[in-house]
Design an enzyme around this catalytic site. Structure first.
Site, mmCIF file in Angstrom:
data_model
loop_
_atom_site.group_PDB
_atom_site.id
_atom_site.type_symbol
_atom_site.label_atom_id
_atom_site.label_comp_id
_atom_site.label_asym_id
_atom_site.label_seq_id
_atom_site.Cartn_x
_atom_site.Cartn_y
_atom_site.Cartn_z
ATOM 1 N N TRP A 1 16.688 10.929 -24.747
ATOM 2 C CA TRP A 1 17.974 10.674 -25.423
ATOM 3 C C TRP A 1 17.696 10.656 -26.936
ATOM 4 O O TRP A 1 16.814 9.918 -27.383
ATOM 5 C CB TRP A 1 18.499 9.323 -24.942
ATOM 6 C CG TRP A 1 19.839 8.957 -25.451
ATOM 7 C CD1 TRP A 1 20.963 9.737 -25.478
ATOM 8 C CD2 TRP A 1 20.209 7.686 -25.996
ATOM 9 N NE1 TRP A 1 22.012 9.029 -26.009
ATOM 10 C CE2 TRP A 1 21.580 7.771 -26.329
ATOM 11 C CE3 TRP A 1 19.538 6.490 -26.229
ATOM 12 C CZ2 TRP A 1 22.277 6.703 -26.882
ATOM 13 C CZ3 TRP A 1 20.231 5.425 -26.776
ATOM 14 C CH2 TRP A 1 21.586 5.533 -27.100
ATOM 15 N N ASP B 1 14.409 1.978 -20.349
ATOM 16 C CA ASP B 1 15.805 2.126 -20.734
ATOM 17 C C ASP B 1 16.591 2.367 -19.448
ATOM 18 O O ASP B 1 16.406 3.379 -18.769
ATOM 19 C CB ASP B 1 15.944 3.322 -21.700
ATOM 20 C CG ASP B 1 17.356 3.443 -22.264
ATOM 21 O OD1 ASP B 1 18.285 2.855 -21.680
ATOM 22 O OD2 ASP B 1 17.525 4.129 -23.290
ATOM 23 N N ALA C 1 20.236 2.692 -18.200
ATOM 24 C CA ALA C 1 21.636 2.813 -18.612
ATOM 25 C C ALA C 1 22.537 3.283 -17.476
ATOM 26 O O ALA C 1 23.759 3.319 -17.644
ATOM 27 C CB ALA C 1 21.757 3.775 -19.793
ATOM 28 N N LYS D 1 28.129 2.083 -18.623
ATOM 29 C CA LYS D 1 28.506 3.107 -17.637
ATOM 30 C C LYS D 1 28.815 2.482 -16.288
ATOM 31 O O LYS D 1 29.849 2.766 -15.687
ATOM 32 C CB LYS D 1 27.396 4.142 -17.468
ATOM 33 C CG LYS D 1 26.555 4.393 -18.701
ATOM 34 C CD LYS D 1 27.088 5.462 -19.590
ATOM 35 C CE LYS D 1 26.277 5.501 -20.879
ATOM 36 N NZ LYS D 1 26.550 6.583 -21.747
HETATM 37 C C1 LMR Z 1 25.040 10.013 -23.928
HETATM 38 O O1 LMR Z 1 23.834 10.266 -23.883
HETATM 39 O O2 LMR Z 1 25.904 10.891 -24.021
HETATM 40 C C2 LMR Z 1 25.496 8.595 -23.839
HETATM 41 O O3 LMR Z 1 24.419 7.738 -23.664
HETATM 42 C C3 LMR Z 1 26.374 8.201 -24.959
HETATM 43 C C4 LMR Z 1 25.658 8.098 -26.261
HETATM 44 O O4 LMR Z 1 25.817 7.069 -26.910
HETATM 45 O O5 LMR Z 1 24.963 9.035 -26.639
#
Ligand code: LMR
Length: 394
Positions: A127, A208, A210, A243
């Site tokens: 990410w 992490d 999420a 989420k």
């Molecule tokens: C994403 O990866 O799209 C989500 O986790 C939202 C974000 O804050 O990037």
């Protein structure tokens, strides 16, 4: 003085949201930012959250401050959800944070305080915010290989080979489940191998988490992090409620820190509250309180779990439909990975040019690395995406 600053580099996910909004085409398809959508395209307030909100409106008598680390009831409910009933409570410290990103930031701050020289290892890819926060904090970082571009699965051999270079005292960021951006996840035996390696290397894992409940179910999605908690003396967890409780804008998240000894947990508890105080003082309470109410009330919890399961199954059904449509259109099994990935995301393996062509020709928005949000699809748009993928030559 302020004119000395220039524009920050664009965040590719946020920039994509803006570009999508600005596109006038009525049939455009948003597969960008990771939010869940129903087949009707709505990101709903979950039923149990709405019910808790009603109860709270009736019952809440004050909005005075909570504890600086948030409410102990939230810590306990989330620790139970993530680590299960067998968790070593006396070795755990916790703090409510503004969303999962707040928790990631807090965990990295904690690492920096404890060991400024530590290298933080990230999966390649990961990410993007993991990288940008680390860069902002000026912390040393390194990457370990994770994704196999050919199979679109985990390149586990390469991952282990790279993690073998981790030095004692380094930290390794792992995605607890539903890897973002690839959708390719570790099996439980692989989690076991990673735990053994980290233990041997005396490295600190930062998980992490999420998307618990979006992959294979609430317990299955936490199996990896539970295994680490059972085997390793220390572990940091940055968890998000955005989420799986659908409370994105409420900013509800938590840092859990498993420490080697109860005495260390008491020190880290103090540090987590102190870190909150230095950045925003008290963490937001509303979303955390709703989550606590849902987790503590058997009826609300059962309804939440049922709705979450519906969400998970909807995404799985879309995955199956997409994989089958692609197989029929491409006369090949090379897209079978779409059905094997878990969570919101899959990385298709399209080039930036192919991603741009799908956007220009079909109004399909995905992140430039070809990450698609499966939950942005519905039964009617799956064939449109499949056709675009095949036409683009992916
Ligand atoms: C994403 O990866 O799209 C989500 O986790 C939202 C974000 O804050 O990037």
């Amino acid at each position: 003085m302020l004119e000395r600053l220039d524009q920050p580099p664009a965040d590719k996910i946020l920039a994509l949201m803006q570009e999508f909004r600005a596109d006038p085409r009525p049939d455009k398809i948003d597969l960008g930012v990771g939010v869940y959508r129903t087949p009707e395209g709505v990101t709903p307030v979950m039923r149990a959250i709405r019910a808790a909100e009603r109860q709270l409106w009736e019952a809440e008598t004050t909005k005075t401050y909570t504890g600086v680390a948030g409410e102990p009831a939230f810590h306990a409910a989330m620790a139970d959800l993530i680590l299960g009933p067998d968790r070593p409570t006396d070795r755990l410290a916790a703090a409510a944070t503004p969303g999962g990103t707040g928790a990631v930031r807090q965990c990295l701050d904690l690492i920096r305080l404890a060991a400024p020289e530590a290298t933080v290892w990230l999966s390649a890819p990961t990410w993007p915010t993991h990288q940008t926060i680390l860069r902002y904090l000026g912390m040393p970082m390194a990457e370990y290989r994770y994704f196999d571009d050919e199979s679109r699965g985990v390149d586990f051999e390469a991952m282990l080979a790279d993690l073998d270079r981790v030095r004692p005292g380094d930290a390794v960021v792992l995605h607890g489940c539903c890897h973002n951006p690839t959708g390719a996840n570790l099996t439980l035996p692989q989690w076991g191998e990673v735990a053994a390696l980290l233990e041997a290397r005396q490295a600190l894992p930062l998980v992490d988490l999420a998307y618990q409940g979006f992959g294979d179910g609430l317990d299955a999605d936490a199996a990896g992090v539970r295994l680490l908690a059972a085997r390793l003396p220390e572990l940091l967890i940055a968890a998000s409620c955005s989420k799986n409780f659908g409370v994105y804008r409420e900013r509800a998240g938590i840092t859990l820190a498993l420490c080697a000894e109860p005495a260390a947990a008491r020190v880290i508890q103090g540090r987590l509250g102190w870190l909150n105080r230095q950045t925003y003082s008290f963490p937001p309470d509303h979303g955390a309180r709703l989550v606590t109410m849902v987790l503590e009330d058997p009826a609300l919890r059962a309804d939440w779990q049922a709705e979450l399961e519906e969400v998970r199954r909807n995404m799985l059904a879309l995955r199956t439909q997409l994989a089958e449509t692609l197989r029929d259109l491409a006369h090949s099994d090379r897209f079978a990975f779409v059905a094997q990935h878990r969570g919101m995301f899959s990385r298709l393996g399209a080039s930036p040019e192919q991603v741009a062509r799908m956007r220009a020709d079909h109004g399909i928005y995905m992140v430039g690395d070809s990450r698609v949000n499966i939950a942005g699809l519905n039964r009617a748009t799956v064939p449109i995406l499949a056709e675009a993928i095949v036409k683009a030559g992916v």
